[in-house]
Structures are given as C-alpha cells and as structure tokens.
Scaffold this motif. Structure first.
Motif, short mmCIF file in Angstrom:
data_model
loop_
_atom_site.label_atom_id
_atom_site.label_comp_id
_atom_site.label_asym_id
_atom_site.label_seq_id
_atom_site.Cartn_x
_atom_site.Cartn_y
_atom_site.Cartn_z
N CYS A 17 0.84 -1.20 0.00
CA CYS A 17 0.00 0.00 0.00
C CYS A 17 0.87 1.24 0.00
O CYS A 17 0.60 2.20 -0.73
CB CYS A 17 -0.93 0.01 1.21
SG CYS A 17 -2.37 -1.05 1.00
N ARG A 22 -1.48 3.95 -1.26
CA ARG A 22 -2.85 3.61 -0.89
C ARG A 22 -2.97 3.50 0.62
O ARG A 22 -2.00 3.23 1.32
CB ARG A 22 -3.25 2.27 -1.51
CG ARG A 22 -3.16 2.25 -3.02
CD ARG A 22 -3.58 0.91 -3.57
NE ARG A 22 -4.93 0.54 -3.12
CZ ARG A 22 -5.47 -0.65 -3.30
NH1 ARG A 22 -4.78 -1.60 -3.90
NH2 ARG A 22 -6.69 -0.91 -2.88
N ILE A 209 -1.93 -5.71 -5.24
CA ILE A 209 -2.24 -4.51 -4.45
C ILE A 209 -1.65 -3.27 -5.11
O ILE A 209 -2.31 -2.25 -5.23
CB ILE A 209 -1.73 -4.66 -3.00
CG1 ILE A 209 -2.50 -5.75 -2.26
CG2 ILE A 209 -1.84 -3.32 -2.25
CD1 ILE A 209 -1.92 -6.12 -0.91
#
Ligand SMILES: *Cc1c(COP(=O)(O)O)cnc(C)c1O
Length: 227
Positions: A17, A22, A209
C-alpha cells in the motif's frame, strides 16, 4: 504459525500500500480456507478474521453450519447452477459469475430468501483456455444483459491470474483489469456498484495490491500449503 503468517501478510499489505500510495484499509484480506479443517479456521477467526473463501459448495455449507455466524462466506470457485440453492440463504459474495444463466439462477434463489446477493464478474484476463471467466471485451455486454436482475448486485470484478515463474508477468493482467474496473465505475451504471476488485493470491498479492486490488484471496500463505 498462523499468527506469524497473518502478521507477515499484514506487513506486506502495508508495504505494498505504501509503495502505491494507498491506505491500508482499502485492501481486504479474504482468508481462503478451502480444504482446511475447522480448528485451523477457528484459529484464524480468533485472530480477528471474519471473511473466508471456499470453492466447493458442500464444504462451504458444512463450514457455515459449524462456524460462528458473524463470518462472511465468499464463494470463489466455479459454481454449478444446480448448487446455487444451497448457498443462497447465507452467502455474502459470489466471485465467480461468468454467465447469464448462472446470474439468473442466483437472482431467482436470492429472491426466494428475500435477499440481494453481491456478485463479482469473473474475468479471464489472460485468456488462458483452462480458466473460467469472461474475456475483457465481453464484460460490457454481460453487464447489460444482467441489468434487470433485481436480487443480485454486481459489486465488482474478479480474476485468477496465471501462475508464472516470475510473478511480475501478472502485472499487466492486473493493470488491465483495474483499468476496466475504473472505466465501469465511472460510467455509474444502474444495478452496478463497482467497489470490489478481487485479484491477487498467495504468490502475487503484493503486485495485485500495487495495481489496485481491493480484495486479496490468500490460502497457503496463511494456513500453510494444501499439498
Ligand atoms: C485456492 C484459491 C485461492 C488461494 O490460493 P493460494 O495460492 O493458496 O493463496 C484464491 N483464489 C481462488 C479462486 C482459489 O481457488
């Protein structure tokens, strides 16, 4: 061991992430418990996991009956129409919808239980012959064809990527599905609520991801190999 595995996975989610800018809470871990016995699943439950994925209807139903009722069960395997009725009363999400007839059956069974069942459209991004799922270019027509079904809600897309030696080879597939996901989301279609992008498994979830996955489906890295 399961505890350590979970810590490692969560660390990896956090670093993937951060690489891609993110927030950690935009990625959900779906624990794939297929073939695993109740005590192992219970251990995962006690570590806080509440979403579990299974790929066989009979196994799914019996685990549903034995496990605590606050679990969200996800059907991630190919689903035969004559078996939809067994999971319709309780299933949280069906990841493997790839035909109008299957969508119609889920809709009909959901209606019997006065439910709206969340479904994902399975996409065969890599066009591997051995895989289920629609081709990228079929998804739009498919969404149009199921738009009238009131007891299912399309909440996103799912894919199973190939299993290459170098997992980076899956990156273009994840990119391509993410692009389709964003395009559909921007169209704001009726009866489609694009929130879920289910992609990434034990071997390739970090890459998934980075490319925008919102649900990673992890079995062996969490519970140990299935042999
Ligand atoms: C088994 C399975 C998984 C989990 O695979 P692992 O490599 O063990 O993480 C994920 N998605 C689907 C559809 C599966 O069948």
């Amino acid at each position: 061991m399961l505890r350590d595995n979970l810590i490692t996975i969560k660390d990896n989610i956090a670093s993937s992430c951060s690489i891609s800018g993110r927030e950690v809470d935009t990625v959900e871990l779906l624990a794939v418990s297929k073939t695993k016995a109740i005590p192992a699943i219970m251990e995962a439950y006690e570590l806080g996991l509440r979403s579990f994925g299974e790929n066989k209807v009979q196994e799914l139903v019996s685990k549903y009956e034995e496990m605590p009722k606050d679990i969200k069960w996800h059907m991630i395997g190919h689903l035969q129409r004559n078996k939809v009725k067994y999971i319709a009363p309780f299933i949280s999400c069906i990841h493997s919808v790839d035909s109008l007839r299957l969508a119609e059956t889920i809709d009909k069974e959901a209606q019997k239980h006065n439910r709206i069942i969340d479904v994902l459209v399975e996409v065969n991004v890599s066009n591997e012959e051995s895989k289920f799922g629609l081709r990228i270019d079929e998804v739009n027509n498919f969404l149009n064809s199921i738009y009238h079904l009131k007891n299912i809600q399309v909440t996103g897309l799912m894919t199973i990527a190939p299993n290459p030696h170098d997992q980076n080879e899956n990156r273009p597939y994840f990119k391509e599905l993410h692009k389709l996901f964003v395009d559909i989301k921007q169209e704001k279609r009726d009866n489609v609520n694009m929130n879920v992008l289910s992609m990434g498994m034990s071997k390739d979830y970090k890459i998934a991801i980075e490319e925008g996955s919102t649900v990673i489906r992890i079995g062996s890295n969490l519970f140990g190999s299935r042999l």
